[in-house]
Design a protein around this motif. Structure first.
Motif, PDB file in Angstrom:
ATOM      1  N   ARG A   1       8.559   4.416  11.184  1.00  0.00           N
ATOM      2  CA  ARG A   1       8.686   4.863   9.791  1.00  0.00           C
ATOM      3  C   ARG A   1       7.295   5.020   9.192  1.00  0.00           C
ATOM      4  N   VAL A   2       7.132   6.100   8.464  1.00  0.00           N
ATOM      5  CA  VAL A   2       5.872   6.397   7.787  1.00  0.00           C
ATOM      6  C   VAL A   2       6.164   6.533   6.301  1.00  0.00           C
ATOM      7  N   ARG A   3       5.350   5.861   5.482  1.00  0.00           N
ATOM      8  CA  ARG A   3       5.462   6.007   4.036  1.00  0.00           C
ATOM      9  C   ARG A   3       4.157   6.630   3.540  1.00  0.00           C
ATOM     10  N   ALA A   4       4.278   7.607   2.662  1.00  0.00           N
ATOM     11  CA  ALA A   4       3.108   8.284   2.093  1.00  0.00           C
ATOM     12  C   ALA A   4       3.048   8.013   0.595  1.00  0.00           C
ATOM     13  N   ASN A   5       1.962   8.453  -0.040  1.00  0.00           N
ATOM     14  CA  ASN A   5       1.912   8.292  -1.492  1.00  0.00           C
ATOM     15  C   ASN A   5       2.846   9.298  -2.155  1.00  0.00           C
ATOM     16  N   THR A   6       3.006   9.226  -3.454  1.00  0.00           N
ATOM     17  CA  THR A   6       4.027  10.004  -4.157  1.00  0.00           C
ATOM     18  C   THR A   6       3.860  11.512  -3.999  1.00  0.00           C
ATOM     19  N   THR A   7       2.662  11.993  -3.766  1.00  0.00           N
ATOM     20  CA  THR A   7       2.443  13.434  -3.594  1.00  0.00           C
ATOM     21  C   THR A   7       2.086  13.782  -2.158  1.00  0.00           C
ATOM     22  N   GLY A   8       2.351  12.874  -1.227  1.00  0.00           N
ATOM     23  CA  GLY A   8       1.865  13.052   0.131  1.00  0.00           C
ATOM     24  C   GLY A   8       2.919  13.283   1.193  1.00  0.00           C
ATOM     25  N   TYR A   9       4.035  13.947   0.836  1.00  0.00           N
ATOM     26  CA  TYR A   9       5.082  14.169   1.845  1.00  0.00           C
ATOM     27  C   TYR A   9       4.515  14.873   3.075  1.00  0.00           C
ATOM     28  N   SER A  10       3.763  15.936   2.888  1.00  0.00           N
ATOM     29  CA  SER A  10       3.235  16.679   4.041  1.00  0.00           C
ATOM     30  C   SER A  10       2.232  15.839   4.826  1.00  0.00           C
ATOM     31  N   THR A  11       1.484  14.988   4.149  1.00  0.00           N
ATOM     32  CA  THR A  11       0.560  14.096   4.849  1.00  0.00           C
ATOM     33  C   THR A  11       1.330  13.096   5.697  1.00  0.00           C
ATOM     34  N   GLY A  12       2.406  12.554   5.160  1.00  0.00           N
ATOM     35  CA  GLY A  12       3.254  11.637   5.924  1.00  0.00           C
ATOM     36  C   GLY A  12       3.888  12.328   7.112  1.00  0.00           C
ATOM     37  N   ARG A  13       4.322  13.561   6.910  1.00  0.00           N
ATOM     38  CA  ARG A  13       4.916  14.348   8.006  1.00  0.00           C
ATOM     39  C   ARG A  13       3.888  14.603   9.103  1.00  0.00           C
TER      40      ARG A  13
ATOM     41  N   PRO B   1       0.827  -1.210   0.000  1.00  0.00           N
ATOM     42  CA  PRO B   1       0.000   0.000   0.000  1.00  0.00           C
ATOM     43  C   PRO B   1       0.862   1.260   0.000  1.00  0.00           C
ATOM     44  N   ASP B   2       0.329   2.322  -0.572  1.00  0.00           N
ATOM     45  CA  ASP B   2       1.061   3.584  -0.584  1.00  0.00           C
ATOM     46  C   ASP B   2       1.346   4.071   0.824  1.00  0.00           C
ATOM     47  N   LYS B   3       0.343   4.055   1.676  1.00  0.00           N
ATOM     48  CA  LYS B   3       0.497   4.582   3.032  1.00  0.00           C
ATOM     49  C   LYS B   3       0.747   3.434   3.996  1.00  0.00           C
ATOM     50  N   ALA B   4       1.808   3.573   4.786  1.00  0.00           N
ATOM     51  CA  ALA B   4       2.151   2.515   5.741  1.00  0.00           C
ATOM     52  C   ALA B   4       2.874   3.118   6.937  1.00  0.00           C
ATOM     53  N   ILE B   5       2.713   2.461   8.084  1.00  0.00           N
ATOM     54  CA  ILE B   5       3.434   2.810   9.305  1.00  0.00           C
ATOM     55  C   ILE B   5       4.085   1.531   9.808  1.00  0.00           C
ATOM     56  N   ALA B   6       5.372   1.601  10.150  1.00  0.00           N
ATOM     57  CA  ALA B   6       6.081   0.414  10.630  1.00  0.00           C
ATOM     58  C   ALA B   6       6.989   0.789  11.799  1.00  0.00           C
ATOM     59  N   LEU B   7       7.214  -0.180  12.684  1.00  0.00           N
ATOM     60  CA  LEU B   7       8.136  -0.022  13.809  1.00  0.00           C
ATOM     61  C   LEU B   7       9.332  -0.939  13.597  1.00  0.00           C
ATOM     62  N   PHE B   8      10.531  -0.410  13.877  1.00  0.00           N
ATOM     63  CA  PHE B   8      11.759  -1.178  13.755  1.00  0.00           C
ATOM     64  C   PHE B   8      12.543  -1.066  15.052  1.00  0.00           C
TER      65      PHE B   8
END
Length: 98
Positions: free
Chosen positions: A29-41, A1-8
Protein backbone atom coordinates in the motif's frame (compact mmCIF):
# COMPACT_ATOMS: atom_id res chain seq x y z
CA UNK A 1 3.64 11.26 7.40
CA UNK A 2 1.83 12.10 4.19
CA UNK A 3 3.87 9.66 2.13
CA UNK A 4 4.10 6.07 3.32
CA UNK A 5 4.65 2.55 1.98
CA UNK A 6 3.42 -0.48 3.92
CA UNK A 7 3.24 -4.26 3.42
CA UNK A 8 0.30 -6.34 4.62
CA UNK A 9 0.14 -10.13 4.71
CA UNK A 10 -3.02 -11.28 2.92
CA UNK A 11 -2.98 -15.03 3.48
CA UNK A 12 -2.11 -16.96 0.39
CA UNK A 13 -2.91 -20.25 -1.25
CA UNK A 14 -2.82 -23.79 0.07
CA UNK A 15 0.65 -25.35 -0.20
CA UNK A 16 1.16 -27.72 -3.08
CA UNK A 17 1.42 -31.36 -2.02
CA UNK A 18 4.32 -32.24 -4.31
CA UNK A 19 6.33 -29.08 -3.78
CA UNK A 20 8.34 -27.65 -0.91
CA UNK A 21 7.09 -24.13 -1.68
CA UNK A 22 4.41 -22.14 0.07
CA UNK A 23 2.50 -19.46 -1.82
CA UNK A 24 1.91 -16.53 0.54
CA UNK A 25 0.36 -13.34 -0.75
CA UNK A 26 0.84 -9.77 0.36
CA UNK A 27 -0.37 -6.30 -0.48
CA UNK A 28 1.80 -3.23 -0.93
CA UNK A 29 0.00 0.00 0.00
CA UNK A 30 1.20 3.47 -0.92
CA UNK A 31 -0.17 6.67 0.58
CA UNK A 32 0.53 10.04 -1.05
CA UNK A 33 -0.15 13.60 0.00
CA UNK A 34 -3.55 15.15 -0.77
CA UNK A 35 -2.51 16.35 -4.24
CA UNK A 36 -0.16 13.48 -5.02
CA UNK A 37 -2.31 10.71 -6.53
CA UNK A 38 -0.10 10.47 -9.63
CA UNK A 39 3.03 10.51 -7.48
CA UNK A 40 1.65 7.64 -5.40
CA UNK A 41 0.75 5.76 -8.58
CA UNK A 42 4.28 6.26 -9.92
CA UNK A 43 5.78 5.00 -6.64
CA UNK A 44 3.60 1.89 -6.75
CA UNK A 45 4.67 1.28 -10.36
CA UNK A 46 8.33 1.51 -9.30
CA UNK A 47 7.66 -1.09 -6.60
CA UNK A 48 5.99 -3.39 -9.14
CA UNK A 49 8.97 -2.95 -11.47
CA UNK A 50 11.23 -4.26 -8.68
CA UNK A 51 9.04 -7.07 -7.32
CA UNK A 52 7.25 -8.54 -10.36
CA UNK A 53 9.31 -11.41 -11.71
CA UNK A 54 11.84 -11.00 -8.89
CA UNK A 55 14.67 -13.46 -9.46
CA UNK A 56 15.25 -16.26 -6.97
CA UNK A 57 17.09 -15.27 -3.82
CA UNK A 58 17.38 -16.06 -0.12
CA UNK A 59 16.09 -13.51 2.41
CA UNK A 60 16.04 -14.00 6.18
CA UNK A 61 17.01 -17.64 5.71
CA UNK A 62 14.10 -18.41 3.38
CA UNK A 63 14.46 -19.22 -0.31
CA UNK A 64 12.16 -17.24 -2.61
CA UNK A 65 11.78 -18.79 -6.05
CA UNK A 66 9.88 -15.78 -7.42
CA UNK A 67 7.49 -12.93 -6.68
CA UNK A 68 4.67 -12.02 -9.08
CA UNK A 69 2.16 -9.18 -9.27
CA UNK A 70 -1.36 -10.59 -9.08
CA UNK A 71 -3.18 -7.34 -9.90
CA UNK A 72 -2.60 -3.91 -11.29
CA UNK A 73 -2.74 -0.91 -8.96
CA UNK A 74 -5.99 -0.65 -7.00
CA UNK A 75 -7.41 2.58 -5.62
CA UNK A 76 -8.25 1.98 -1.96
CA UNK A 77 -9.86 5.39 -1.50
CA UNK A 78 -8.75 8.17 0.81
CA UNK A 79 -7.82 8.25 4.48
CA UNK A 80 -9.27 10.65 7.09
CA UNK A 81 -6.86 13.37 5.93
CA UNK A 82 -8.03 13.04 2.28
CA UNK A 83 -4.75 11.37 1.22
CA UNK A 84 -5.06 8.81 -1.59
CA UNK A 85 -4.18 5.19 -0.83
CA UNK A 86 -3.29 2.72 -3.57
CA UNK A 87 -2.58 -0.98 -3.28
CA UNK A 88 -1.30 -3.87 -5.33
CA UNK A 89 -1.38 -7.60 -4.56
CA UNK A 90 1.58 -9.94 -4.98
CA UNK A 91 2.25 -13.68 -4.76
CA UNK A 92 5.54 -15.11 -3.46
CA UNK A 93 6.85 -18.62 -4.02
CA UNK A 94 8.75 -19.29 -0.77
CA UNK A 95 10.40 -22.35 0.76
CA UNK A 96 8.53 -23.95 3.65
CA UNK A 97 11.60 -24.28 5.84
CA UNK A 98 14.65 -22.19 6.58
Amino acid sequence: PDKAIALFETGGFAPEVRSDLNRPTFQVRVRANTTGYSTGRDKLQAIEDILHGFASTTMNGRYYAAIYAMTDAISLGFDDENRPILGQNFLALRSRTT
